[in-house]
Structures are given as C-alpha cells and as structure tokens.
Design a protein around this motif. Sequence first.
Motif, short mmCIF file in Angstrom:
data_model
loop_
_atom_site.label_atom_id
_atom_site.label_comp_id
_atom_site.label_asym_id
_atom_site.label_seq_id
_atom_site.Cartn_x
_atom_site.Cartn_y
_atom_site.Cartn_z
N VAL A 229 31.85 37.22 12.64
CA VAL A 229 30.86 36.60 13.53
C VAL A 229 29.68 36.06 12.73
CG1 VAL A 229 29.55 38.72 14.02
CG2 VAL A 229 29.66 36.87 15.74
N ASP A 230 29.32 36.74 11.62
CA ASP A 230 28.24 36.23 10.77
C ASP A 230 28.65 34.92 10.10
OD1 ASP A 230 26.71 38.59 11.24
OD2 ASP A 230 27.87 39.63 9.71
N ILE A 231 29.89 34.86 9.66
CA ILE A 231 30.38 33.69 8.93
C ILE A 231 30.42 32.46 9.84
CG2 ILE A 231 32.36 32.71 7.72
CD1 ILE A 231 32.97 35.63 6.79
N VAL A 232 31.01 32.60 11.03
CA VAL A 232 31.10 31.43 11.91
C VAL A 232 29.73 31.06 12.48
CG1 VAL A 232 33.53 31.84 12.48
CG2 VAL A 232 31.75 32.83 13.93
N THR A 233 28.86 32.05 12.65
CA THR A 233 27.49 31.74 13.08
C THR A 233 26.79 30.92 12.01
OG1 THR A 233 27.33 33.77 14.41
CG2 THR A 233 25.26 32.72 13.75
N GLY A 234 27.02 31.26 10.74
CA GLY A 234 26.45 30.48 9.65
C GLY A 234 26.94 29.05 9.65
N MET A 235 28.20 28.84 10.01
CA MET A 235 28.75 27.49 10.06
C MET A 235 28.14 26.68 11.20
SD MET A 235 32.75 28.26 9.19
CE MET A 235 33.13 26.55 8.82
N VAL A 236 27.93 27.34 12.34
CA VAL A 236 27.29 26.66 13.47
C VAL A 236 25.82 26.38 13.14
CG1 VAL A 236 26.66 26.81 15.91
CG2 VAL A 236 28.88 27.67 15.14
N ASP A 237 25.17 27.34 12.48
CA ASP A 237 23.78 27.12 12.05
C ASP A 237 23.70 25.89 11.14
OD1 ASP A 237 22.89 29.32 13.41
OD2 ASP A 237 22.78 30.64 11.66
N ARG A 238 24.68 25.76 10.26
CA ARG A 238 24.70 24.60 9.35
C ARG A 238 24.90 23.30 10.14
NH1 ARG A 238 24.08 20.84 7.17
NH2 ARG A 238 24.58 20.15 5.05
N TRP A 239 25.68 23.36 11.22
CA TRP A 239 25.82 22.19 12.07
C TRP A 239 24.47 21.84 12.71
CZ3 TRP A 239 24.67 21.47 17.19
CH2 TRP A 239 24.94 20.18 17.68
N TRP A 240 23.75 22.86 13.19
CA TRP A 240 22.44 22.60 13.78
C TRP A 240 21.52 21.94 12.76
CZ3 TRP A 240 21.05 22.21 18.57
CH2 TRP A 240 21.72 22.94 19.57
N GLN A 241 21.59 22.38 11.52
CA GLN A 241 20.78 21.77 10.46
C GLN A 241 21.12 20.29 10.33
OE1 GLN A 241 20.95 23.72 6.57
NE2 GLN A 241 20.48 21.79 5.58
N ALA A 242 22.41 19.96 10.29
CA ALA A 242 22.83 18.56 10.20
C ALA A 242 22.39 17.78 11.43
CB ALA A 242 24.34 18.47 10.02
N SER A 243 22.49 18.41 12.59
CA SER A 243 22.08 17.76 13.84
C SER A 243 20.61 17.37 13.80
CB SER A 243 22.34 18.72 15.02
OG SER A 243 21.74 18.24 16.21
N GLN A 244 19.79 18.26 13.26
CA GLN A 244 18.36 17.97 13.17
C GLN A 244 18.08 16.89 12.12
OE1 GLN A 244 16.83 21.88 12.42
NE2 GLN A 244 17.14 22.56 14.53
N GLU A 245 18.80 16.96 11.01
CA GLU A 245 18.59 15.96 9.96
C GLU A 245 18.95 14.56 10.45
OE1 GLU A 245 20.96 17.47 6.80
OE2 GLU A 245 19.47 18.94 6.15
#
Length: 411
Positions: A229-245
């Motif tokens: 759950v930590d690993i996939v949450t990190g991947m979604v967090d990275r998507w949010w980062q790209a979304s904001q960028e």
Amino acid sequence: MSEQHPESTPGPTPAEADVDHPLTGALVNGGNAPGRRRAARKRRHLPGCLAILVALAVLAGGAWWAADKGVDALSGLLGDSADDYPGPGTGQVTIEVEPGDTAAEIGRTLADEDVVASVDAFISVANANPESANIQVGLYEMRHQMAAADALDVLTDPSNRISNALTIPEGLRVDDVVSRLAKGTDYTEKQFRKALKNPDIGLPRYAGGDPEGYLFPATYDIGPREKPVDIVTGMVDRWWQASQEHELESRAGQVSEGYTPQEIMTVASLVQSEGKTPADMAKIARVIYNRIENPSVEGTGGRLQIDATVDYALDRPLTVGLTQEERETTDSPYNTFLYAGLPPGPINSPGDAAIEAALNPTQGDWYYYVTVDLASGETKFAENGEEFDDYVAELRDWQAENCTGDEGDVC
C-alpha cells in the motif's frame, strides 16, 4: 517514538540550535521516504531576557569552575568535548533519515538507538563536515556505539542507503505494473491488487476507484520497510506531482472545446500507446480531438479507430496484427471502432510527454495517421482518406521489404 509532553521535553543544546537546519536529499521518486513520519518533537523556549541571563550565569559559572580546576573546561561545557564512543561499534541497527530531518533530529535518532553516545557528538562532527548537508533520505544499516565521525561517514555515502530501485516504463497497464512490482519486491501480485483497492491510496475522485492511468511511470526507490500500500500510494503521489506540474486541473477545460481531467488522462494514454516522439504525440492528440469534435468530417462518425483500445478490450498485449474481424466484433465500450468518442478511461499509464501532448495538441486538420516505418516509428499524418490510403500503401511496401518472419522482426 511516542511524542513527549512539553513539560518533560528538554530544550535544544547550543550545538543543536546552531545546526538545526533541514538536510536536503531526494529519492528518485521525488522524496517519498519509506516508513512513517516520527511524531513531531516539541520544545520549550525560555523568554529572551531570561534566556540571556541563564546563558550568562552558565558562562560565568563555567569560567569559575575552569579556573578552579586549572583546565580549559569552558569549551567542554559548550559541547566541544561531548560524549563520544571510540567505535567501531557492534551489532546491527537500521536507522531512518526522513524528509525534512535536521542534523539535530538525525543525531537524536542515532542517540536513541545507541548508535552515537550523544546528540552533541554527532552535531559537532556534522558541523565540521560540509558533506553532512548531502545526507539523503532513506534507511541505513549501522552499528551500536559507533564513533560519531564514523556514523556520519556512513550517512554521507549514498551507497550505504538500503534501496531497491524499480523502473516502471511509460505505457504499462495496471496488470503489467503489478507484475513488475511483484517481481521487483518480496510481495505477491495478490497483495498489490489488494493494496490498489485501498481507498486511501489517493486516487483522484474522477478515477472512480480505478487506478488505470494513475500509477505514474518513473523510477522508484523502494525501501525494505515499505508495504504494497505504501508503494502504490507513492506511485499515485507521483502522479499528483505530475498533475500539478502540468496544471492538469486548470488546463483541461481550455483544450479545444473543453475536457475534464479524466478525459485528458484518457487521451494521454491513447497517444502514449500510439506515438513514438513528443511531436508525434501532440499531432495524434489533435487527430483525436478533430474526430471527436467534427464527427461528420471524413465520415468517421466520431470514432477514433485506435487498435490499442481493442487490444485493451481483449486484455492482451498491444499488437500490430489486429484483425478486421476483431475490430468489428469486439463488443466493448473500449472498442473505438464500434463506439464514438473516448473510451471510458485510460488504457495505460501515460508519462509526462503524453500528458503534455494531450493538453497542448499541435494545430492541424489531420484525421488520420499511419506509421509507415515500423522500425523507426516514422509516422505520417493525413487530412483526408485519399492521402491516408497513400500512406497505407507506403506502409505495405515497407512491410513487403522488411517483414521476414525472422526472430526480432518488428512486423
């Protein structure tokens, strides 16, 4: 570590106050560190005037004591000769450096685990070594009762970080991502699939609970304490980062006639599967929008006619050899030969270039595109069916010359 009550929490030592600045250092995945954040430490501070009086009293008392003993003990009072172990230490202990940790906080962690004898000893050597500012977030194997300088040497050498770098390429479907995660960790596909159903992994509301398209492709530094759950949450967090960028939320409605963020992500996944270069992706995005917004032009009826969507519907790898029967008979809302408009959602995880292409399509009147060289990926764009037929003939000529059926054949 439990949070201490303010009444019992000691204030920072003079050495801590001097070096209490965050240490920088980033993981490959943008700073998602393994493990949980330690509880915030609370400190008590004396009022300014009282603090000065206390400091003066300590200095005066220290000077008297030093004169009485006949030694230079004042510097010891100030921490220059803080308790330290001789080293090299024994046993093993895993230490975690977390995002935003200051030198003092790292020193407290080390002292709490009996790696160093005192916080002041670690801060003293950190002050003297400019490399201390480069300590990276992560986990480190260390020993109990090390000399502070030796402990710092371990932390300033990035090769000592416990890590497992795992790369997720652009264009993978969730099933493929899960397979790679399972092969690259000690967890099973079943455990990752369960984690993806956890509502707390942070998917955007418009994803409707479906992670397809929102597990961002990148290289992730997976720590040994991270759970699925930590690993996939990190991947979604990275998507949010790209979304904001990319300013996805604000720019989506400005594309052509206006689209939702989820529709933009769907377009991005289509151009990820179809395009080889950022320039081609931006043109393919334009073809998609032209067909959706002008369904009567060229007789497309708004159908995108993208093979990759049929492959997705059939749940099989992307192929070049999709049959016309499969295009015409695969009954799925993802079949863009049968149904007009966009499929229900993304068909893979698009990367930065594909997202930007979907948000910023090249201006043009194209309604078709054909990859005329399967080896180089050269793609040509057509405004009408006649031009499209010419490019298809060009592709057929290339195939006749290059498709041998040998191993490694790209046909």
